[in-house]
Write an enzyme that holds these catalytic residues in place. Structure first.
Site, PDB file in Angstrom:
ATOM      1  CG  HIS A 121     -15.787 -16.952 -35.957  1.00  0.00           C
ATOM      2  ND1 HIS A 121     -16.903 -17.224 -35.204  1.00  0.00           N
ATOM      3  CD2 HIS A 121     -15.815 -17.848 -36.970  1.00  0.00           C
ATOM      4  CE1 HIS A 121     -17.576 -18.223 -35.742  1.00  0.00           C
ATOM      5  NE2 HIS A 121     -16.935 -18.616 -36.811  1.00  0.00           N
TER       6      HIS A 121
ATOM      7  CG  ASP B  55     -15.086 -25.795 -33.553  1.00  0.00           C
ATOM      8  OD1 ASP B  55     -13.996 -25.291 -33.216  1.00  0.00           O
ATOM      9  OD2 ASP B  55     -15.867 -25.273 -34.374  1.00  0.00           O
TER      10      ASP B  55
END
Length: 328
Positions: free
Chosen positions: A114, A47
Protein backbone atom coordinates in the site's frame (compact mmCIF):
# COMPACT_ATOMS: atom_id res chain seq x y z
CA UNK A 1 -15.05 3.36 -34.11
CA UNK A 2 -13.15 4.51 -31.06
CA UNK A 3 -10.58 2.15 -29.58
CA UNK A 4 -12.39 0.62 -26.61
CA UNK A 5 -9.39 0.16 -24.26
CA UNK A 6 -11.29 -2.32 -22.12
CA UNK A 7 -8.12 -3.94 -20.74
CA UNK A 8 -4.39 -3.42 -20.29
CA UNK A 9 -1.97 -6.35 -20.44
CA UNK A 10 0.37 -6.69 -17.46
CA UNK A 11 3.90 -8.08 -17.47
CA UNK A 12 2.41 -11.34 -16.17
CA UNK A 13 0.28 -11.69 -19.31
CA UNK A 14 -2.92 -11.06 -17.31
CA UNK A 15 -5.37 -8.45 -18.57
CA UNK A 16 -6.47 -5.88 -16.02
CA UNK A 17 -9.81 -4.19 -16.75
CA UNK A 18 -9.17 -0.53 -17.56
CA UNK A 19 -11.99 0.78 -15.36
CA UNK A 20 -12.37 -0.23 -11.73
CA UNK A 21 -14.53 0.83 -8.81
CA UNK A 22 -12.55 2.41 -5.99
CA UNK A 23 -13.72 1.57 -2.46
CA UNK A 24 -11.56 3.94 -0.38
CA UNK A 25 -13.73 5.95 2.03
CA UNK A 26 -16.81 3.92 1.07
CA UNK A 27 -18.51 3.38 4.41
CA UNK A 28 -19.64 -0.02 5.68
CA UNK A 29 -23.34 -0.34 4.99
CA UNK A 30 -22.91 1.57 1.74
CA UNK A 31 -19.97 -0.03 -0.02
CA UNK A 32 -21.77 -3.33 -0.62
CA UNK A 33 -24.57 -1.68 -2.58
CA UNK A 34 -21.98 0.28 -4.57
CA UNK A 35 -20.10 -2.89 -5.54
CA UNK A 36 -23.32 -4.68 -6.49
CA UNK A 37 -24.47 -1.70 -8.57
CA UNK A 38 -21.11 -1.44 -10.31
CA UNK A 39 -20.88 -5.12 -11.22
CA UNK A 40 -24.45 -5.14 -12.54
CA UNK A 41 -23.62 -2.02 -14.58
CA UNK A 42 -20.67 -3.78 -16.21
CA UNK A 43 -17.66 -3.07 -13.99
CA UNK A 44 -15.30 -6.03 -13.78
CA UNK A 45 -12.61 -4.53 -11.55
CA UNK A 46 -12.98 -3.76 -7.82
CA UNK A 47 -10.15 -2.04 -5.95
CA UNK A 48 -10.02 -2.97 -2.27
CA UNK A 49 -7.62 -2.72 0.69
CA UNK A 50 -7.53 -4.13 4.17
CA UNK A 51 -6.99 -0.61 5.52
CA UNK A 52 -10.32 0.56 4.09
CA UNK A 53 -12.12 -1.53 6.71
CA UNK A 54 -14.85 -2.75 4.37
CA UNK A 55 -13.55 -5.98 2.82
CA UNK A 56 -15.94 -8.20 4.85
CA UNK A 57 -18.96 -6.40 3.43
CA UNK A 58 -17.52 -6.54 -0.07
CA UNK A 59 -16.93 -10.27 0.41
CA UNK A 60 -20.57 -10.87 1.29
CA UNK A 61 -21.69 -9.04 -1.84
CA UNK A 62 -19.22 -10.90 -4.05
CA UNK A 63 -20.48 -14.21 -2.66
CA UNK A 64 -24.06 -13.25 -3.49
CA UNK A 65 -23.12 -12.06 -6.98
CA UNK A 66 -21.39 -15.38 -7.67
CA UNK A 67 -24.23 -17.47 -6.22
CA UNK A 68 -26.82 -15.53 -8.23
CA UNK A 69 -24.76 -16.04 -11.40
CA UNK A 70 -24.55 -12.29 -12.00
CA UNK A 71 -20.86 -12.77 -12.70
CA UNK A 72 -18.27 -15.56 -12.42
CA UNK A 73 -15.18 -15.25 -10.23
CA UNK A 74 -12.97 -15.55 -13.30
CA UNK A 75 -14.66 -12.51 -14.86
CA UNK A 76 -13.83 -10.22 -11.94
CA UNK A 77 -10.53 -8.54 -11.17
CA UNK A 78 -10.09 -8.03 -7.43
CA UNK A 79 -7.20 -5.97 -6.07
CA UNK A 80 -6.26 -5.68 -2.41
CA UNK A 81 -3.36 -4.16 -0.52
CA UNK A 82 -0.91 -4.98 2.26
CA UNK A 83 -1.15 -2.42 5.04
CA UNK A 84 1.90 -0.78 6.60
CA UNK A 85 1.59 -2.67 9.93
CA UNK A 86 2.13 -5.99 8.14
CA UNK A 87 5.46 -5.41 6.39
CA UNK A 88 7.39 -8.00 8.40
CA UNK A 89 7.85 -11.03 6.11
CA UNK A 90 6.13 -13.34 8.58
CA UNK A 91 3.08 -11.05 8.63
CA UNK A 92 2.61 -10.71 4.88
CA UNK A 93 1.03 -14.13 4.37
CA UNK A 94 -1.15 -13.71 7.46
CA UNK A 95 -2.39 -10.36 6.14
CA UNK A 96 -3.35 -11.77 2.75
CA UNK A 97 -5.05 -14.78 4.35
CA UNK A 98 -7.22 -12.37 6.37
CA UNK A 99 -8.09 -10.43 3.23
CA UNK A 100 -9.00 -13.65 1.42
CA UNK A 101 -11.23 -14.73 4.31
CA UNK A 102 -12.92 -11.34 4.43
CA UNK A 103 -13.44 -11.24 0.67
CA UNK A 104 -14.42 -14.94 0.64
CA UNK A 105 -11.97 -15.63 -2.18
CA UNK A 106 -9.26 -18.21 -2.88
CA UNK A 107 -6.99 -15.66 -4.53
CA UNK A 108 -6.74 -11.98 -5.45
CA UNK A 109 -5.87 -10.91 -8.95
CA UNK A 110 -3.50 -8.24 -7.68
CA UNK A 111 -1.89 -7.62 -4.28
CA UNK A 112 -0.16 -4.30 -3.71
CA UNK A 113 2.19 -2.94 -1.07
CA UNK A 114 0.00 0.00 0.00
CA UNK A 115 2.82 2.43 0.87
CA UNK A 116 6.63 2.36 1.06
CA UNK A 117 6.09 2.86 4.79
CA UNK A 118 6.27 0.58 7.81
CA UNK A 119 4.20 1.06 10.95
CA UNK A 120 4.62 -0.75 14.26
CA UNK A 121 2.76 -4.06 14.26
CA UNK A 122 -0.66 -3.73 15.84
CA UNK A 123 -0.71 0.06 15.73
CA UNK A 124 -4.04 1.59 14.76
CA UNK A 125 -3.11 5.23 14.25
CA UNK A 126 -0.40 7.38 12.71
CA UNK A 127 1.31 8.47 15.93
CA UNK A 128 4.92 9.36 15.11
CA UNK A 129 6.29 6.72 17.49
CA UNK A 130 4.61 4.06 15.32
CA UNK A 131 6.74 4.94 12.29
CA UNK A 132 9.40 2.29 11.61
CA UNK A 133 12.21 1.81 9.11
CA UNK A 134 10.80 -0.17 6.16
CA UNK A 135 12.67 -3.06 4.59
CA UNK A 136 11.07 -2.99 1.16
CA UNK A 137 13.15 -5.83 -0.34
CA UNK A 138 12.29 -8.19 2.54
CA UNK A 139 8.58 -7.36 2.34
CA UNK A 140 8.67 -7.81 -1.42
CA UNK A 141 10.29 -11.25 -1.14
CA UNK A 142 7.37 -12.32 1.05
CA UNK A 143 4.94 -10.99 -1.56
CA UNK A 144 6.82 -12.91 -4.25
CA UNK A 145 6.11 -16.08 -2.28
CA UNK A 146 2.38 -15.30 -2.43
CA UNK A 147 2.71 -14.91 -6.18
CA UNK A 148 4.52 -18.26 -6.40
CA UNK A 149 1.68 -19.93 -4.48
CA UNK A 150 -0.98 -18.39 -6.74
CA UNK A 151 -2.72 -16.63 -3.85
CA UNK A 152 -1.91 -13.35 -5.60
CA UNK A 153 -2.02 -13.72 -9.38
CA UNK A 154 -0.01 -10.51 -9.71
CA UNK A 155 1.86 -8.33 -7.22
CA UNK A 156 2.73 -4.65 -7.26
CA UNK A 157 3.09 -1.48 -5.27
CA UNK A 158 1.19 1.70 -4.54
CA UNK A 159 2.39 5.25 -3.84
CA UNK A 160 5.93 4.49 -5.01
CA UNK A 161 7.98 7.30 -6.54
CA UNK A 162 10.05 6.73 -9.67
CA UNK A 163 13.16 6.24 -7.53
CA UNK A 164 11.57 3.85 -5.04
CA UNK A 165 10.15 1.79 -7.89
CA UNK A 166 13.55 1.73 -9.60
CA UNK A 167 15.23 0.60 -6.37
CA UNK A 168 12.73 -2.24 -6.05
CA UNK A 169 13.14 -3.29 -9.68
CA UNK A 170 16.88 -3.60 -9.03
CA UNK A 171 16.35 -6.33 -6.42
CA UNK A 172 13.02 -7.95 -7.37
CA UNK A 173 12.92 -11.54 -8.61
CA UNK A 174 9.31 -10.99 -9.69
CA UNK A 175 9.04 -7.43 -11.01
CA UNK A 176 6.04 -5.42 -9.82
CA UNK A 177 3.20 -5.60 -12.33
CA UNK A 178 1.50 -2.39 -11.21
CA UNK A 179 2.23 0.89 -9.46
CA UNK A 180 -1.05 2.36 -8.23
CA UNK A 181 -0.71 6.11 -7.74
CA UNK A 182 -2.76 9.28 -7.74
CA UNK A 183 -3.26 10.36 -11.33
CA UNK A 184 -5.64 12.83 -12.99
CA UNK A 185 -5.39 15.69 -15.51
CA UNK A 186 -4.12 18.07 -12.83
CA UNK A 187 -1.45 15.57 -11.67
CA UNK A 188 -0.38 13.68 -14.77
CA UNK A 189 2.80 12.07 -13.42
CA UNK A 190 4.68 12.26 -16.74
CA UNK A 191 8.06 11.21 -15.29
CA UNK A 192 6.58 8.24 -13.44
CA UNK A 193 4.53 7.20 -16.49
CA UNK A 194 7.64 7.20 -18.66
CA UNK A 195 9.66 5.18 -16.17
CA UNK A 196 6.89 2.63 -15.65
CA UNK A 197 6.37 2.20 -19.38
CA UNK A 198 10.07 1.61 -20.01
CA UNK A 199 10.16 -1.02 -17.24
CA UNK A 200 6.94 -2.81 -18.14
CA UNK A 201 5.07 -1.67 -15.02
CA UNK A 202 1.42 -0.71 -15.49
CA UNK A 203 0.19 2.51 -13.89
CA UNK A 204 -3.19 2.37 -12.19
CA UNK A 205 -4.64 5.74 -11.24
CA UNK A 206 -6.52 6.32 -8.02
CA UNK A 207 -8.42 9.56 -7.35
CA UNK A 208 -8.82 10.03 -11.14
CA UNK A 209 -11.47 12.68 -10.46
CA UNK A 210 -9.50 14.42 -7.72
CA UNK A 211 -11.40 12.75 -4.84
CA UNK A 212 -14.38 15.14 -4.92
CA UNK A 213 -16.11 13.17 -2.15
CA UNK A 214 -13.23 13.32 0.32
CA UNK A 215 -14.33 15.16 3.44
CA UNK A 216 -10.95 16.40 4.66
CA UNK A 217 -9.66 17.80 1.39
CA UNK A 218 -11.39 19.58 -1.48
CA UNK A 219 -9.76 20.02 -4.87
CA UNK A 220 -10.69 21.73 -8.11
CA UNK A 221 -9.69 19.00 -10.57
CA UNK A 222 -13.14 18.76 -12.19
CA UNK A 223 -13.48 22.52 -12.30
CA UNK A 224 -10.46 23.02 -14.54
CA UNK A 225 -11.49 25.26 -17.47
CA UNK A 226 -9.55 23.26 -20.09
CA UNK A 227 -11.11 20.01 -18.91
CA UNK A 228 -14.58 21.56 -19.00
CA UNK A 229 -13.98 23.06 -22.44
CA UNK A 230 -13.10 19.60 -23.79
CA UNK A 231 -16.12 18.08 -22.04
CA UNK A 232 -18.45 20.66 -23.57
CA UNK A 233 -17.08 20.07 -27.06
CA UNK A 234 -17.56 16.32 -26.71
CA UNK A 235 -20.93 16.47 -24.99
CA UNK A 236 -19.55 14.61 -21.97
CA UNK A 237 -19.11 15.41 -18.29
CA UNK A 238 -15.78 16.61 -16.92
CA UNK A 239 -15.59 13.34 -14.96
CA UNK A 240 -16.06 11.22 -18.08
CA UNK A 241 -13.38 13.17 -19.95
CA UNK A 242 -10.99 12.86 -17.00
CA UNK A 243 -11.49 9.09 -16.93
CA UNK A 244 -11.24 8.70 -20.70
CA UNK A 245 -8.05 10.80 -20.64
CA UNK A 246 -6.55 8.25 -18.25
CA UNK A 247 -7.39 5.33 -20.53
CA UNK A 248 -5.89 7.08 -23.55
CA UNK A 249 -2.77 7.90 -21.50
CA UNK A 250 -2.40 4.19 -20.96
CA UNK A 251 -3.39 3.65 -17.33
CA UNK A 252 -6.36 2.05 -15.65
CA UNK A 253 -8.63 4.34 -13.62
CA UNK A 254 -10.32 3.74 -10.27
CA UNK A 255 -13.13 6.25 -9.65
CA UNK A 256 -14.82 5.87 -6.28
CA UNK A 257 -18.53 6.49 -5.89
CA UNK A 258 -21.42 5.09 -3.86
CA UNK A 259 -24.00 6.99 -5.91
CA UNK A 260 -25.80 4.73 -8.39
CA UNK A 261 -26.22 7.38 -11.08
CA UNK A 262 -22.57 8.44 -10.91
CA UNK A 263 -21.34 4.83 -10.90
CA UNK A 264 -23.23 4.28 -14.15
CA UNK A 265 -22.17 7.64 -15.58
CA UNK A 266 -18.51 6.87 -14.85
CA UNK A 267 -18.87 3.63 -16.83
CA UNK A 268 -19.80 5.57 -19.98
CA UNK A 269 -16.22 6.07 -21.14
CA UNK A 270 -16.17 3.49 -23.92
CA UNK A 271 -17.27 3.76 -27.54
CA UNK A 272 -15.86 7.27 -27.94
CA UNK A 273 -12.49 8.96 -27.64
CA UNK A 274 -10.88 12.34 -27.11
CA UNK A 275 -9.58 13.61 -30.49
CA UNK A 276 -5.85 14.25 -30.72
CA UNK A 277 -6.15 18.04 -30.80
CA UNK A 278 -8.25 18.13 -27.63
CA UNK A 279 -6.12 15.44 -25.97
CA UNK A 280 -3.08 17.68 -26.55
CA UNK A 281 -4.87 20.57 -24.86
CA UNK A 282 -5.37 18.43 -21.75
CA UNK A 283 -1.60 17.97 -21.53
CA UNK A 284 -1.34 21.76 -21.10
CA UNK A 285 -3.25 21.77 -17.80
CA UNK A 286 -1.20 23.33 -15.02
CA UNK A 287 0.06 20.62 -12.67
CA UNK A 288 -1.34 22.12 -9.50
CA UNK A 289 -4.68 22.31 -7.72
CA UNK A 290 -6.24 24.83 -5.41
CA UNK A 291 -6.74 22.62 -2.38
CA UNK A 292 -9.00 23.60 0.48
CA UNK A 293 -7.94 21.82 3.65
CA UNK A 294 -8.84 22.69 7.22
CA UNK A 295 -10.03 26.20 6.27
CA UNK A 296 -6.76 26.95 4.48
CA UNK A 297 -6.10 27.17 0.75
CA UNK A 298 -2.93 25.70 -0.76
CA UNK A 299 -1.68 25.23 -4.30
CA UNK A 300 -0.54 21.62 -4.50
CA UNK A 301 -0.17 19.24 -7.40
CA UNK A 302 -0.41 16.06 -5.34
CA UNK A 303 -3.62 15.72 -3.33
CA UNK A 304 -2.72 12.61 -1.31
CA UNK A 305 0.57 13.60 0.26
CA UNK A 306 1.20 11.12 3.06
CA UNK A 307 1.94 13.79 5.65
CA UNK A 308 1.23 11.29 8.46
CA UNK A 309 4.31 9.32 7.39
CA UNK A 310 6.71 12.23 7.78
CA UNK A 311 8.33 13.25 11.07
CA UNK A 312 11.45 15.09 12.27
CA UNK A 313 12.52 12.23 14.55
CA UNK A 314 10.57 9.04 13.92
CA UNK A 315 10.59 6.93 10.77
CA UNK A 316 12.81 7.29 7.69
CA UNK A 317 11.19 10.34 6.06
CA UNK A 318 11.93 13.82 7.36
CA UNK A 319 9.92 15.66 4.70
CA UNK A 320 7.26 15.20 2.04
CA UNK A 321 10.05 15.65 -0.51
CA UNK A 322 11.89 12.62 0.94
CA UNK A 323 8.78 10.45 0.94
CA UNK A 324 8.13 11.17 -2.75
CA UNK A 325 11.77 11.75 -3.75
CA UNK A 326 10.92 15.24 -4.96
CA UNK A 327 7.90 14.18 -7.05
CA UNK A 328 5.36 16.46 -5.40
Amino acid sequence: MAHEIQFFELNTGAKIPSLGLGTWQSSPGVVGDAVATAVKAGYRHIDCAQRYGNEKEIGLVLKNLFEDSVVNREELWITSKLWCTDHAPEDVTVALEKTLRDLQLDYVDLYLMHWPVCLKKGSVDFSPENLMQPDIPATWRAMESLFDLGKARAIGVSNFSTKKLSDLLDVARVPPAVNQVECHPSWQQAKLHSSCKSNGVHVSGYSPLGSPGTTWIKSDVLENPILNMVAEKLGKTAAQVSLRWGLQKGHSVLPKSTNEARIKQNFDIFGWSIPEDLFTKLSQIEQANLVHSYSCVFKWARLVRGTSFVHDTFGPYRSIEELWDGEI
